[in-house]
Write a protein that holds these residues in place. Structure first.
Motif, mmCIF file in Angstrom:
data_model
loop_
_atom_site.group_PDB
_atom_site.id
_atom_site.type_symbol
_atom_site.label_atom_id
_atom_site.label_comp_id
_atom_site.label_asym_id
_atom_site.label_seq_id
_atom_site.Cartn_x
_atom_site.Cartn_y
_atom_site.Cartn_z
ATOM 1 N N LEU A 281 26.609 -4.440 21.108
ATOM 2 C CA LEU A 281 25.914 -4.657 19.848
ATOM 3 C C LEU A 281 24.656 -3.805 19.825
ATOM 4 N N SER A 282 24.508 -3.013 18.757
ATOM 5 C CA SER A 282 23.339 -2.163 18.587
ATOM 6 C C SER A 282 22.824 -2.344 17.160
ATOM 7 N N GLY A 283 21.813 -3.198 17.023
ATOM 8 C CA GLY A 283 21.309 -3.503 15.690
ATOM 9 C C GLY A 283 22.359 -4.262 14.896
ATOM 10 N N ASP A 284 22.724 -3.746 13.726
ATOM 11 C CA ASP A 284 23.749 -4.380 12.890
ATOM 12 C C ASP A 284 25.144 -3.875 13.196
ATOM 13 N N TYR A 285 25.246 -2.939 14.154
ATOM 14 C CA TYR A 285 26.530 -2.296 14.420
ATOM 15 C C TYR A 285 27.157 -2.813 15.711
ATOM 16 N N LEU A 286 28.475 -2.826 15.714
ATOM 17 C CA LEU A 286 29.242 -3.023 16.933
ATOM 18 C C LEU A 286 29.733 -1.641 17.340
ATOM 19 N N MET A 287 29.272 -1.157 18.498
ATOM 20 C CA MET A 287 29.485 0.230 18.903
ATOM 21 C C MET A 287 30.642 0.345 19.904
ATOM 22 N N PHE A 288 31.391 1.459 19.804
ATOM 23 C CA PHE A 288 32.524 1.724 20.691
ATOM 24 C C PHE A 288 32.400 3.148 21.247
ATOM 25 N N PRO A 289 31.649 3.343 22.341
ATOM 26 C CA PRO A 289 31.508 4.683 22.926
ATOM 27 C C PRO A 289 32.864 5.218 23.382
ATOM 28 N N SER A 290 33.105 6.496 23.140
ATOM 29 C CA SER A 290 34.413 7.084 23.446
ATOM 30 C C SER A 290 34.706 7.118 24.940
ATOM 31 N N ASN A 291 33.652 7.184 25.778
ATOM 32 C CA ASN A 291 33.870 7.258 27.228
ATOM 33 C C ASN A 291 33.740 5.901 27.905
ATOM 34 N N GLU A 292 33.491 4.853 27.115
ATOM 35 C CA GLU A 292 33.358 3.507 27.678
ATOM 36 C C GLU A 292 34.339 2.586 26.957
ATOM 37 N N THR A 293 35.546 2.545 27.449
ATOM 38 C CA THR A 293 36.567 1.692 26.848
ATOM 39 C C THR A 293 37.056 0.688 27.882
ATOM 40 N N HIS A 294 38.029 -0.093 27.503
ATOM 41 C CA HIS A 294 38.655 -1.026 28.439
ATOM 42 C C HIS A 294 39.234 -0.271 29.638
ATOM 43 N N LYS A 296 38.588 2.529 32.196
ATOM 44 C CA LYS A 296 37.460 3.256 32.766
ATOM 45 C C LYS A 296 37.701 4.764 32.671
ATOM 46 N N GLY A 297 36.690 5.459 32.184
ATOM 47 C CA GLY A 297 36.819 6.895 31.985
ATOM 48 C C GLY A 297 37.271 7.260 30.586
ATOM 49 N N GLY A 298 37.597 6.243 29.780
ATOM 50 C CA GLY A 298 37.997 6.498 28.397
ATOM 51 C C GLY A 298 39.491 6.355 28.189
ATOM 52 N N ALA A 299 39.874 5.937 26.986
ATOM 53 C CA ALA A 299 41.284 5.732 26.668
ATOM 54 C C ALA A 299 42.060 7.044 26.680
ATOM 55 N N LEU A 300 41.425 8.129 26.256
ATOM 56 C CA LEU A 300 42.117 9.410 26.200
ATOM 57 C C LEU A 300 42.515 9.887 27.592
ATOM 58 N N SER A 301 41.614 9.698 28.563
ATOM 59 C CA SER A 301 41.941 10.074 29.940
ATOM 60 C C SER A 301 43.090 9.220 30.480
ATOM 61 N N TYR A 302 43.094 7.939 30.140
ATOM 62 C CA TYR A 302 44.159 7.027 30.571
ATOM 63 C C TYR A 302 45.505 7.459 29.973
ATOM 64 N N ILE A 303 45.491 7.846 28.700
ATOM 65 C CA ILE A 303 46.717 8.281 28.020
ATOM 66 C C ILE A 303 47.268 9.551 28.656
ATOM 67 N N GLU A 304 46.394 10.471 28.983
ATOM 68 C CA GLU A 304 46.836 11.729 29.604
ATOM 69 C C GLU A 304 47.381 11.501 31.011
ATOM 70 N N CYS A 327 46.521 -5.976 22.170
ATOM 71 C CA CYS A 327 45.416 -5.487 21.333
ATOM 72 C C CYS A 327 44.057 -5.713 21.978
ATOM 73 N N THR A 328 43.970 -5.490 23.291
ATOM 74 C CA THR A 328 42.696 -5.715 23.976
ATOM 75 C C THR A 328 41.630 -4.741 23.500
ATOM 76 N N ASP A 329 41.972 -3.475 23.463
ATOM 77 C CA ASP A 329 41.005 -2.447 23.073
ATOM 78 C C ASP A 329 41.679 -1.508 22.083
ATOM 79 N N ALA A 330 41.201 -1.508 20.833
ATOM 80 C CA ALA A 330 41.788 -0.653 19.803
ATOM 81 C C ALA A 330 41.547 0.824 20.072
ATOM 82 N N SER A 331 40.683 1.141 21.038
ATOM 83 C CA SER A 331 40.450 2.544 21.373
ATOM 84 C C SER A 331 41.723 3.221 21.861
#
Length: 657
Positions: A281-294, A296-304, A327-331
């Motif tokens: 949570l950052s202010g009024d936003y719920l943030m989803f950093p691209s390199n910090e997903t369920h 570790k190292g990012g969802a894209l790295s996991y997919i590759e 549906c744990t992490d929509a990333s």
């Protein structure tokens, strides 16, 4: 007596009575014969019939055919041809296909019908332009008993009376059935109703999912989610309240990295965030950093890393449609969009954190479903891959039915991906035996060093040949149990919707398409609308109603996603899930089944404030619908009519009673 009369005649024939006496005796003889014959033979002579239409058949066979038209195409759009197809199988209140199961599968050619698009002699039936496909229906079922010929009727009066009595009884039973059907039929509109809306007073408040929320649960610690889909006896007519501080959603693609927290705020979500640092949570936003997903190292790295383990997966080429269990992490789904893979997230009903709603708010397709004893509302063999990332499902439990369901919805040669933070993935002997019994091949069992996820990759056989070599622990389904209907020509439908979208929808309705991400086509045939919107950054949930032609397999084959649903029940999703709802002659199909009011309330539940609705209907249906939406304070942006067809574009606002 007749013999005595003859003798009397012979004895007196030589007397001088002459010709007069002889004539008198002949007349008397004839009258007596007629009289005696009427006494002895009248009851045994059968009544002669010109037809047997007045004798009711014990098993009347009803012909059925469905003719659909896309309706009004707009000012300059082309009108699509009529298309007739087999009916889709029915679903139970739990969302289970009654006609798609092993126990009661839908045949491609039903009783009383020839094969799709063929006449009785096997010839194709074409329309005027040679492209319209029609289904010719005949009453030739072998189940119908043949009526007897005239000479086969029993000569006894008793048999005739019994037949007539049975006929009268059958007629009375048919009349009673008709009365019952009329009694249970529901009018589409009720002119006596005055709309007075109120908010739903339920435990889940603004996250109300009617067919999964257990409002009768009063015990502390008892889950408010049902273990199976079970809808209320009567659809809710209250309005779901908005969360405190609700705002119009952040638009795609910005929503991939942040959303308004107030739109998805949930007591258990706040607790979940404290133990999962991949979103914050950052202010009024719920943030989803691209390199910090369920992962570790990012969802894209996991997919590759998955593709490195099994190169044949080849995202975007061999894999186009993915079902993500849990549906744990929509990333995961967000990252797969970049690989040209459409991912449908299946949030399990026991997820009390409501992560599925977070996925929908981010712009990822998602539905709520139970994964227990009932089949999922999808056709067989449609997903290229199924993924379960720490979803916590015990696949070998209950006789392995859950894994068999995954085997059903996977296409031949499809992939099943299991991953967990522990390297050991369900090491039980029961799981190994089950995998062997369905002949899945283990392609990889490795641990990705960066994500620290243990991954196991299985592949379903590409043909049935291998099943003949295995142990017969799990039998194959009969060919007659194929749950998918026959294919039909959908090119005309595709061209129709291209014309409608380009000439009417994109510019003529006033829709702000930059605010649209999630769309639901509430009654589709071939997914023509979704295909026509392919150039837009949108995703479309294609709904095939249970009382409509079964074309969902075709929709999946086109690379689109869809689901079976009965619109007399609420849909399996959260409130405020979609940006645009499209209803093409949906309400016309609901006559005598359910009320238009119930569907309108459901549309209000699943559409976001600021969202749009496009309704195409007959004029006599659009007029009362307009009054209904006006009572909900929806804004009528545009109406247009031509002949007896019309179109209406509406926009939902923030109003709540």
């Amino acid at each position: 007596m007749a013999v005595g009369i003859v003798r009397f005649g012979k004895g007196h024939s030589r007397r001088p009575s002459g010709l007069c006496l002889k004539s008198t005796l002949v007349v008397l003889f004839g009258l007596c014969f007629i009289f005696v014959g009427s006494i002895f033979f009248s009851s045994s002579v059968p009544e002669r019939r010109s037809s047997f239409s007045d004798i009711p058949s014990e098993n009347p066979i009803r012909s059925s055919s469905s003719s659909l038209a896309a309706g009004l195409a707009g000012k300059n759009g082309a009108v699509s041809p009529n298309v007739s197809l087999p009916r889709a199988p029915s679903y139970s209140s739990e969302g289970t296909p009654l006609g798609h199961g092993k126990e009661d599968e839908n045949k491609s050619v039903r009783k009383g019908e020839t094969k799709t698009g063929e006449q009785e002699d096997g010839r194709r039936t074409e329309g005027k332009d040679g492209g319209d496909i029609h289904l010719t229906t005949f009453n030739t079922s072998s189940a119908e008993k043949e009526l007897p010929h005239e000479e086969e009727i029993d000569d006894s009066a008793e048999a005739e009376q019994i037949k007539l009595a049975e006929g009268e009884e059958n007629q009375q039973q048919q009349k009673m059935k008709k009365k019952k059907r009329k009694k249970h039929s529901v009018p589409l509109f009720d002119d006596r109703v005055e709309y007075s809306w109120k908010l739903c007073n339920v435990r889940t408040k603004y996250n109300y999912v009617p067919c999964f929320d257990n409002e009768n649960s009063g015990k502390r610690g008892q889950s408010y989610r049902l273990s199976e889909r079970s809808c209320p006896a009567r659809a809710p007519t209250c309005l779901v309240p908005l969360p405190e501080g609700y705002r119009y959603p952040i638009r795609w693609p910005e929503s991939k990295s942040k959303i308004w927290y107030s739109n998805v705020a949930h007591p258990l979500l706040a607790k979940f965030m404290r133990h999962n640092r991949w979103f914050s949570l950052s202010g009024d936003y719920l943030m989803f950093p691209s390199n910090e997903t369920h992962f570790k190292g990012g969802a894209l790295s996991y997919i590759e890393s998955i593709q490195e383990m099994a190169p044949d997966i080849d995202w975007g080429k061999n894999i186009h449609l993915m079902l993500d269990i849990g549906c744990t992490d929509a990333s995961f789904g967000v990252s797969l969009f970049e690989k040209d893979v459409l991912t449908l997230s299946l949030e399990l009903n026991d997820d009390l954190v409501d992560l599925g709603q977070v996925a929908l708010e981010r712009g990822v397709p998602a539905v709520v479903s139970a994964l227990a004893t009932k089949r999922l509302p999808f056709p067989s063999g449609v997903f290229d891959a199924v993924h379960c990332g720490s979803c916590g499902v015990h696949w070998h439990s209950n006789g392995g039915k859950l894994l068999l369901e995954m085997n059903r919805i996977l296409r031949p040669g499809g992939y099943f991906l299991l991953s967990t933070k522990s390297e050991e993935i369900d090491p039980s002997e029961a799981m190994s035996v089950l995998i062997a019994s369905i002949c899945w091949n283990i392609l990889a069992h490795k641990t990705d060093e960066l994500s620290e996820m243990g991954v196991k990759i299985y592949q379903k056989p590409s043909s049935n040949d291998i099943y003949e070599l295995r142990r017969k622990d799990i039998p194959l389904c009969d060919e007659e149990e194929n749950p998918d209907a026959a294919w039909e020509n959908f090119f005309a439908d595709t061209e129709h919707w291209k014309a409608v979208v380009s000439k009417s929808y994109l510019d003529g309705l006033g829709v702000d398409w930059s605010s649209v991400r999630g769309i639901m086509d509430m009654k589709t045939i071939y997914g023509g609308l979704a295909s026509a919107l392919g150039s837009k950054e949108v995703w479309v949930m294609n709904v095939v109603p249970i009382n409509a032609p079964d074309t969902l397999s075709i929709i999946f084959e086109r690379g689109l996603v869809g689901i079976y649903h009965d619109w007399c029940e609420p849909f399996s999703t959260y409130p405020r899930s979609y940006d645009l709802l499209h209803a093409d002659h949906l309400f016309s199909t609901l006559k005598n089944r359910c009320r238009a009011l119930d569907v309108v309330v459901e549309m209000d539940r699943i559409l976001r404030p600021g969202g749009w609705a496009i309704i195409r209907e007959k004029i006599e249906i659009l007029s009362p619908l307009e009054a209904m939406f006006h009572s909900l304070h929806w804004e009528i942006r545009m109406t247009y009519s031509q002949d007896n067809e019309g179109i209406m574009c509406l926009q939902k606002i923030m109003w709540r009673p």
